[in-house]
Structure formats: structure tokens, C-alpha cells
Motif scaffolding. Structure first.
Motif, PDB file in Angstrom:
ATOM      1  N   MET A 270       6.895  -3.440 -11.026  1.00 31.38           N
ATOM      2  CA  MET A 270       7.359  -2.542  -9.982  1.00 31.38           C
ATOM      3  C   MET A 270       6.282  -2.381  -8.902  1.00 31.38           C
ATOM      4  SD  MET A 270       9.394   1.009 -10.795  1.00 31.38           S
ATOM      5  CE  MET A 270       7.916   1.661 -11.541  1.00 31.38           C
ATOM      6  N   GLN A 271       5.555  -3.449  -8.647  1.00 37.56           N
ATOM      7  CA  GLN A 271       4.448  -3.387  -7.703  1.00 37.56           C
ATOM      8  C   GLN A 271       4.936  -3.553  -6.264  1.00 37.56           C
ATOM      9  OE1 GLN A 271       1.681  -6.348  -9.133  1.00 37.56           O
ATOM     10  NE2 GLN A 271       1.663  -5.495 -11.199  1.00 37.56           N
ATOM     11  N   VAL A 272       3.981  -3.482  -5.336  1.00 36.34           N
ATOM     12  CA  VAL A 272       4.313  -3.532  -3.911  1.00 36.34           C
ATOM     13  C   VAL A 272       5.061  -4.815  -3.561  1.00 36.34           C
ATOM     14  CG1 VAL A 272       3.335  -3.624  -1.585  1.00 36.34           C
ATOM     15  CG2 VAL A 272       2.389  -2.040  -3.288  1.00 36.34           C
ATOM     16  N   GLU A 273       4.690  -5.922  -4.191  1.00 37.71           N
ATOM     17  CA  GLU A 273       5.304  -7.212  -3.871  1.00 37.71           C
ATOM     18  C   GLU A 273       6.808  -7.200  -4.078  1.00 37.71           C
ATOM     19  OE1 GLU A 273       7.001 -11.110  -4.575  1.00 37.71           O
ATOM     20  OE2 GLU A 273       6.617  -9.631  -6.157  1.00 37.71           O
ATOM     21  N   LEU A 274       7.301  -6.439  -5.054  1.00 33.00           N
ATOM     22  CA  LEU A 274       8.732  -6.350  -5.322  1.00 33.00           C
ATOM     23  C   LEU A 274       9.475  -5.790  -4.110  1.00 33.00           C
ATOM     24  CD1 LEU A 274      11.222  -6.339  -7.249  1.00 33.00           C
ATOM     25  CD2 LEU A 274      10.499  -4.032  -7.938  1.00 33.00           C
ATOM     26  N   ALA A 275       9.026  -4.645  -3.605  1.00 32.08           N
ATOM     27  CA  ALA A 275       9.683  -4.026  -2.451  1.00 32.08           C
ATOM     28  C   ALA A 275       9.538  -4.897  -1.207  1.00 32.08           C
ATOM     29  CB  ALA A 275       9.088  -2.641  -2.197  1.00 32.08           C
ATOM     30  N   SER A 276       8.375  -5.510  -1.015  1.00 29.45           N
ATOM     31  CA  SER A 276       8.147  -6.360   0.148  1.00 29.45           C
ATOM     32  C   SER A 276       9.038  -7.602   0.129  1.00 29.45           C
ATOM     33  CB  SER A 276       6.674  -6.771   0.218  1.00 29.45           C
ATOM     34  OG  SER A 276       5.846  -5.643   0.404  1.00 29.45           O
ATOM     35  N   ALA A 277       9.267  -8.155  -1.068  1.00 27.82           N
ATOM     36  CA  ALA A 277      10.109  -9.348  -1.185  1.00 27.82           C
ATOM     37  C   ALA A 277      11.550  -9.044  -0.789  1.00 27.82           C
ATOM     38  CB  ALA A 277      10.050  -9.894  -2.603  1.00 27.82           C
ATOM     39  N   ALA A 278      12.062  -7.877  -1.198  1.00 27.03           N
ATOM     40  CA  ALA A 278      13.425  -7.502  -0.824  1.00 27.03           C
ATOM     41  C   ALA A 278      13.540  -7.308   0.680  1.00 27.03           C
ATOM     42  CB  ALA A 278      13.831  -6.229  -1.565  1.00 27.03           C
ATOM     43  N   LEU A 279      12.542  -6.668   1.273  1.00 25.37           N
ATOM     44  CA  LEU A 279      12.548  -6.450   2.726  1.00 25.37           C
ATOM     45  C   LEU A 279      12.451  -7.776   3.469  1.00 25.37           C
ATOM     46  CD1 LEU A 279      12.507  -4.523   5.131  1.00 25.37           C
ATOM     47  CD2 LEU A 279      10.013  -4.379   4.878  1.00 25.37           C
ATOM     48  N   THR A 280      11.609  -8.685   2.985  1.00 22.61           N
ATOM     49  CA  THR A 280      11.462  -9.996   3.619  1.00 22.61           C
ATOM     50  C   THR A 280      12.774 -10.768   3.592  1.00 22.61           C
ATOM     51  OG1 THR A 280       9.120 -10.106   3.033  1.00 22.61           O
ATOM     52  CG2 THR A 280      10.223 -12.183   3.522  1.00 22.61           C
ATOM     53  N   MET A 281      13.493 -10.713   2.461  1.00 20.40           N
ATOM     54  CA  MET A 281      14.790 -11.381   2.389  1.00 20.40           C
ATOM     55  C   MET A 281      15.745 -10.813   3.432  1.00 20.40           C
ATOM     56  SD  MET A 281      17.624 -11.570  -0.703  1.00 20.40           S
ATOM     57  CE  MET A 281      16.757 -12.788  -1.690  1.00 20.40           C
ATOM     58  N   ALA A 282      15.780  -9.490   3.560  1.00 20.04           N
ATOM     59  CA  ALA A 282      16.679  -8.858   4.527  1.00 20.04           C
ATOM     60  C   ALA A 282      16.344  -9.275   5.953  1.00 20.04           C
ATOM     61  CB  ALA A 282      16.601  -7.341   4.384  1.00 20.04           C
ATOM     62  N   GLN A 301       5.087   1.967  -3.372  1.00 20.95           N
ATOM     63  CA  GLN A 301       5.454   0.635  -2.876  1.00 20.95           C
ATOM     64  C   GLN A 301       5.804   0.686  -1.388  1.00 20.95           C
ATOM     65  OE1 GLN A 301       6.956   2.249  -5.360  1.00 20.95           O
ATOM     66  NE2 GLN A 301       6.994   1.000  -7.229  1.00 20.95           N
ATOM     67  N   TYR A 302       6.509   1.746  -0.976  1.00 27.60           N
ATOM     68  CA  TYR A 302       6.984   1.841   0.402  1.00 27.60           C
ATOM     69  C   TYR A 302       5.941   2.445   1.344  1.00 27.60           C
ATOM     70  CZ  TYR A 302      11.427   0.758  -1.767  1.00 27.60           C
ATOM     71  OH  TYR A 302      12.431   0.141  -2.473  1.00 27.60           O
ATOM     72  N   TYR A 307       3.624  -3.081   2.861  1.00 29.69           N
ATOM     73  CA  TYR A 307       5.012  -2.816   3.247  1.00 29.69           C
ATOM     74  C   TYR A 307       5.075  -2.328   4.692  1.00 29.69           C
ATOM     75  CZ  TYR A 307       9.912  -1.530   2.571  1.00 29.69           C
ATOM     76  OH  TYR A 307      11.289  -1.452   2.653  1.00 29.69           O
ATOM     77  N   ARG A 308       4.158  -1.423   5.054  1.00 29.07           N
ATOM     78  CA  ARG A 308       4.162  -0.910   6.419  1.00 29.07           C
ATOM     79  C   ARG A 308       3.838  -2.015   7.427  1.00 29.07           C
ATOM     80  NH1 ARG A 308       0.156   2.321   7.174  1.00 29.07           N
ATOM     81  NH2 ARG A 308      -0.801   2.279   5.092  1.00 29.07           N
ATOM     82  N   SER A 309       3.002  -2.969   7.039  1.00 34.48           N
ATOM     83  CA  SER A 309       2.680  -4.084   7.931  1.00 34.48           C
ATOM     84  C   SER A 309       3.906  -4.953   8.184  1.00 34.48           C
ATOM     85  CB  SER A 309       1.550  -4.931   7.321  1.00 34.48           C
ATOM     86  OG  SER A 309       0.361  -4.185   7.239  1.00 34.48           O
ATOM     87  N   THR A 310       4.703  -5.176   7.118  1.00 36.68           N
ATOM     88  CA  THR A 310       5.929  -5.957   7.279  1.00 36.68           C
ATOM     89  C   THR A 310       6.896  -5.260   8.229  1.00 36.68           C
ATOM     90  OG1 THR A 310       5.687  -6.815   5.025  1.00 36.68           O
ATOM     91  CG2 THR A 310       7.843  -7.056   6.059  1.00 36.68           C
ATOM     92  N   LEU A 311       6.993  -3.942   8.108  1.00 40.89           N
ATOM     93  CA  LEU A 311       7.848  -3.181   9.011  1.00 40.89           C
ATOM     94  C   LEU A 311       7.368  -3.298  10.456  1.00 40.89           C
ATOM     95  CD1 LEU A 311       8.436   0.152   7.009  1.00 40.89           C
ATOM     96  CD2 LEU A 311      10.076  -1.685   7.375  1.00 40.89           C
ATOM     97  N   MET A 312       6.075  -3.165  10.650  1.00 37.13           N
ATOM     98  CA  MET A 312       5.516  -3.215  12.010  1.00 37.13           C
ATOM     99  C   MET A 312       5.717  -4.587  12.644  1.00 37.13           C
ATOM    100  SD  MET A 312       1.988  -1.020  11.506  1.00 37.13           S
ATOM    101  CE  MET A 312       1.452  -1.400  13.180  1.00 37.13           C
ATOM    102  N   GLU A 313       5.519  -5.644  11.871  1.00 39.52           N
ATOM    103  CA  GLU A 313       5.683  -6.993  12.410  1.00 39.52           C
ATOM    104  C   GLU A 313       7.123  -7.253  12.857  1.00 39.52           C
ATOM    105  OE1 GLU A 313       4.389  -9.626   9.388  1.00 39.52           O
ATOM    106  OE2 GLU A 313       2.275  -9.006   9.505  1.00 39.52           O
TER     107      GLU A 313
END
Length: 389
Positions: A270-282, A301-302, A307-313
Motif C-alpha cells: 500500500m505504498q506511494v507507488e500504488l496510488a501513483s500507478a493508478a493516477l499515471t494510468m488515468a 500516499q496522496y 504523488y503531488r509531483s505527478t499532479l503538478m506535472e
């Protein structure tokens, strides 16, 4: 809404190809259910079959041959076991409604004669086969014909949903097919014949760890679970699935406008990579414009830097629920409840791989494309998005 070219993660490709490899179904039928071109899915299947891990989805052992006596004894035992099972099922389905009424017994036999032997049902229900056949040969009224036709349609819809639809969704599905029967009549018919939606008691495991010093975003959704168009508001959350190997964790991203699951990822952690992977797919699937709001809970995770970097990008704005308030993310909680009560709680997964395959099929083949959603006026998420296109 303009439809951009779809982009898929390796996880999506592997699970889609796994549906073909593990089930033995044709590439064309699976591709149609997932909205893919046959040639695309065929490439993924060929790649999966070249991988050593794909052997796990094919039978690798053969049964030890039995002697003639053993085979004969086994056949007799199976026949007796099947007879006892049918007697139990007949009593279970009929005892609450028959009340020793011959006409109701005959109606039950008529409704189930394609499932159980007529003479066996007559014996269990203590009526004579001659009486049943005499009852059946009487002229059938128009009302009885109408009831039989409606019952057949109800059973077909219920079967097509794998038993997941109750009377509201069965009624909605029949209306989409042009059937004008009232919801009350459908509800009474389903209750009389023991047709009901599968249910299960909830089991809870804590998946949100908000005990951290990371930045917390304001709640921009404020329980206003509406969106004017796709890719305006997304919701994210994490849940768990029990298997014999241990927990499998699922992170999902939902488009609030259509309730479609636009991104997901499954891991044994249940680490950060899990949430980031779902967001990346979306993001890869939808390619949203800047300004989209992504609402989640306050879990570490959020709130993490990754995760915040992925959102900003991607030009997205973070939004977070209040502490320990599941109602601030109610649509995602509703989706997880649907997943658990209509699928997970009726399975006993031996491996995480088995659970992944089942959940992928539920999301991509059933929930997004077929399941009638009450919040959308009983249409599937994919149809809601087509209306907005």
C-alpha cells in the motif's frame, strides 16, 4: 469531448491478455468487451504467451488414470450426490412459498422443469406427476402467458448481470429493452420466485494513514458530487482484497462525471507507488487538460511528494477530504462497496494473480461498460461519456 488516442500501461496490457490466456476465450470476443481492436489485443496475447510466467495460467498436470472399478464407483457416487443436491435445492427454493398448495407446487415444477427432473420435483413436493401434467395441459390464460414471458426476461437480465442486479436495476434494464412492466410487478415476481441480488456483509480494514506531517490540500469538492463534463473532477482511493497469499491492494481513480474508473493499479503493498500507478494510468488514458481537480483522502500516499509531483506535472489541483470522514469521498466508497458486495465477498482467491484477473474483468468489462448506475439514471458509465462527446 474529443476522443484522444488511447494509451495503455503495461499492467493493463498484461491483464487484458491474461483474460484470453486464462479463460480460453477468443481474442475477438474479449477485445469487443474491452473496446479494443483485435489486432492490438492479439499483440498483447502473443507477448504474454512468450513470457515464462504465462505458464501459470495453463494446466500443467494430468490426473492419474483410474481403474474401471474406481471409475464406475465414482460415477455412482456422483449421480447420487447430484440427486441429493437437487432435492436440497428444490426444498430450499420452494418451502417458503408453496405452503402445501398443489397449484403453487405445479407452478414451481413448471418454472424449474428445465433445471430438475419433473418426477424428482413431484416426489419432493409430494404431488403426483399425473396431477402436474393435467394442470399443465389446461388452457393457459393470457395473464399466465404474460407472467411467464416477464419471468423469463427477468431471469435473463439477472443472469446477464451474474446475479448482481436487484429489482431496481432489473426494471431499468427491461425498460431499456422496451419492456413496460412496472417496478412493483417486477419486484413481486422476483420475490415470488426467489430471484434476488447477491449481497455480503462488509469487512473493514484500515487503509488510510493520515498521521503524517506532509502537506494537506483543502477540500475543493465539499461533497458536491457533480461535474459538468468528463475530466473536470477525479476521485481516488485505496481498498484491499483478501487472498490466500495475503492482501491485494487496489488503488482506483474515478471520473466524477460518468463514475467511470479511469485508472487503477493492484499491488501486494500500500505504498506511494500504488496510488501513483493508478493516477499515471488515468492520465495516459484520458490526457486531461490543466485545471482538473483530483480529490482523495489524507492518506500518506496522496500527500507524498511523488504523488503531488505527478499532479503538478499534469496541471491538476489536489483536493482532500476532512480527517476520518468517508462521506467526503462517497462515490469512491460506493464503488468499493459495489466491488466487494457484487464480486470479492463471493470469491475465495487462492492467489493475488487470480484476484487481479477477476477484478480487472469486473472493472473493465462489467462496471465501466455494462453495469447500470443509479446516479446516472440507470445507464452505464461508458454511455454517459458517449452522451457528452
Amino acid at each position: 469531448m474529443e476522443r484522444a488516442r488511447r494509451s495503455f500501461t503495461e499492467e493493463y496490457k498484461r491483464e487484458a491478455a491474461g483474460l484470453v490466456v486464462s479463460s480460453g476465450r477468443s481474442i475477438g470476443s474479449v477485445a469487443k468487451e474491452l473496446g479494443l481492436r483485435d489486432s492490438v489485443l492479439r499483440r498483447w496475447v502473443d507477448k504474454l504467451r512468450r513470457e515464462p510466467a504465462s505458464a501459470a495460467w495453463r494446466p500443467t498436470t494430468q490426473a492419474t488414470p483410474m481403474s474401471a472399478d474406481q471409475a464406475s464407483e465414482l460415477a455412482v457416487l456422483r449421480q447420487e450426490n447430484e440427486r441429493l443436491r437437487m432435492e436440497r435445492d428444490i426444498l430450499k427454493k420452494s418451502i417458503a412459498n408453496l405452503c402445501r398448495n398443489p397449484n403453487m407446487s405445479f407452478r414451481f415444477i413448471e418454472d424449474h422443469r428445465n433445471t430438475y427432473p419433473v418426477r424428482l420435483m413431484c416426489a419432493v413436493l409430494e404431488v403426483s406427476p399425473a396431477g402436474y401434467y393435467a394442470w399443465r395441459d389446461h388452457p393457459v390464460s393470457e395473464r399466465a402467458k404474460s407472467h411467464a414471458a416477464l419471468l423469463a426476461e427477468i431471469r435473463q437480465v439477472h443472469q446477464d448481470s451474474s446475479g448482481r442486479y436487484g429489482s431496481p436495476r432489473v426494471h431499468a434494464a427491461l425498460r431499456r429493452q422496451g419492456r413496460s412492466a412496472s417496478r412493483g410487478r417486477i419486484e413481486r415476481t422476483m420475490r415470488r420466485h426467489g430471484i434476488r441480488a447477491i449481497t455480503a456483509k462488509p469487512r473493514r480494514v484500515r487503509t488510510t494513514d493520515s498521521r503524517h506531517d506532509l502537506p494537506i490540500a483543502p477540500n475543493l469538492v465539499a461533497r458536491d458530487f457533480t461535474a459538468e463534463a468528463p475530466n473536470r473532477v477525479w476521485l481516488g482511493d485505496i481498498t484491499y482484497i483478501p487472498t490466500a497469499e495475503g492482501w491485494l491492494y487496489l488503488a482506483a481513480v474515478m471520473d466524477l462525471f460518468s463514475r467511470k474508473i479511469v485508472g487503477w493499479a493492484m499491488r501486494d503493498h500500500m505504498q506511494v507507488e500504488l496510488a501513483s500507478a493508478a493516477l499515471t494510468m488515468a492520465i495516459r488514458e484520458r490526457r486531461p487538460q490543466a485545471g482538473l481537480i483530483c480529490h482523495t483522502d489524507r492518506g500518506v500516499q496522496y500527500a507524498s511528494h511523488a504523488y503531488r509531483s505527478t499532479l503538478m506535472e499534469a496541471g491538476m489541483t489536489a483536493s482532500m477530504s476532512r480527517r476520518a470522514d468517508c462521506y467526503d469521498n462517497a462515490p469512491m466508497e460506493s464503488f468499493f462497496h459495489t466491488l466487494k458486495t457484487e464480486l470479492v465477498h463471493h470469491r475465495n482467491y487462492k492467489t493475488r494473480t487470480e484476484a487481479q484477473r477477476d477484478i480487472f474483468s469486473f472493472i473493465e468489462r462489467f462496471y465501466n461498460r455494462t453495469r447500470l448506475h443509479s446516479a446516472l439514471g440507470y445507464i452505464p458509465p461508458i454511455e454517459m461519456e458517449l452522451k457528452a462527446a
